[in-house]
Design a protein around this motif. Structure first.
Motif, PDB file in Angstrom:
ATOM      1  N   LYS A  23      12.195  92.677  90.420  1.00 44.16           N
ATOM      2  CA  LYS A  23      12.703  94.023  90.716  1.00 44.16           C
ATOM      3  C   LYS A  23      11.602  95.077  90.661  1.00 44.16           C
ATOM      4  CE  LYS A  23      16.336  94.845  88.177  1.00 44.16           C
ATOM      5  NZ  LYS A  23      17.472  94.809  87.249  1.00 44.16           N
ATOM      6  N   ARG A  29      10.895  97.296  94.581  1.00 40.25           N
ATOM      7  CA  ARG A  29      11.233  98.453  93.743  1.00 40.25           C
ATOM      8  C   ARG A  29      11.789  99.651  94.521  1.00 40.25           C
ATOM      9  NH1 ARG A  29       7.448 101.075  89.036  1.00 40.25           N
ATOM     10  NH2 ARG A  29       9.096 102.368  88.158  1.00 40.25           N
ATOM     11  N   LEU A  32      15.453  99.434  95.344  1.00 38.14           N
ATOM     12  CA  LEU A  32      16.391  99.510  94.227  1.00 38.14           C
ATOM     13  C   LEU A  32      16.457 100.901  93.587  1.00 38.14           C
ATOM     14  CD1 LEU A  32      15.523  96.109  92.496  1.00 38.14           C
ATOM     15  CD2 LEU A  32      17.382  96.604  94.095  1.00 38.14           C
ATOM     16  N   THR A  35      19.704 102.853  92.033  1.00 41.32           N
ATOM     17  CA  THR A  35      20.794 101.881  92.029  1.00 41.32           C
ATOM     18  C   THR A  35      21.154 101.533  90.594  1.00 41.32           C
ATOM     19  OG1 THR A  35      19.311  99.963  92.090  1.00 41.32           O
ATOM     20  CG2 THR A  35      20.046 100.861  94.211  1.00 41.32           C
TER      21      THR A  35
END
Length: 186
Positions: A23, A29, A32, A35
């Protein structure tokens, strides 16, 4: 994130830590950003192919999807959802037609799913015998592409020299062996 179970057990990094590292990767990255984790799950993907399929039917049941081991690692992707749907369709057609359960494997064999299962039937074992398919070869491809498309003001390296230099990193004997075995399994 897909990894071989035996590699996971040999790893010094715990699965949750692997997920966190994934992640945080610069390519992931930004995707995301803003999120929130809502669910975490893991799933074992059966990769035995045609050679490991259990009986597909019995008294009162039909096996579909990954319960029937209808998953394929084609080397560049893992296919399972589409095969699960095709097997579920064959099961439903068998039941709707009022056919005996033993007609289900025949319906599978007449579907496009069966051609894929047969085409890749030897690939899982071949790939598991040479872990280079999962670690060294993807890195080799990434390094070659990086060098091929890098804009740095220098004249580009001729493709034959680039291929030769990177192939030697793997070892020509190993590369040739894996290529021949890979072609035979397709």
């Amino acid at each position: 994130m897909v990894c071989n179970l035996s590699s996971l057990t040999e790893s010094k990094i715990a699965l949750p830590q692997m997920l966190q590292q994934f992640k945080q990767h610069p390519a992931v990255r930004p995707l995301l950003k803003n999120t929130e984790l809502r669910e975490y799950s893991a799933h074992l993907i059966p990769e035995g192919g045609a050679e490991s399929m259990p009986p597909l039917f019995g008294p009162g049941y039909l096996l579909v999807g990954d319960a029937a081991r209808l998953c394929i690692n084609t080397g560049h992707t893992v296919r399972g959802m589409d095969l699960a749907m095709l097997s579920a369709q064959a099961a439903a057609e068998t039941l709707i037609a009022g056919q005996e359960l033993q007609h289900y494997p025949l319906r599978l064999q007449q579907s496009s799913l069966w051609a894929l299962i047969q085409q890749y039937r030897r690939l899982p074992e071949m790939m598991l015998q040479s872990p280079h398919w999962f670690n060294r070869y993807p890195q080799l491809a990434a390094d070659m592409l990086q060098e091929m498309f890098e804009v740095n003001g220098n004249a580009p390296t001729p493709l034959r020299k680039l291929l030769w230099r990177h192939a030697r990193r793997i070892g020509l004997k190993q590369l040739l062996k894996d290529t021949v075995n890979g072609m035979r399994s397709l």
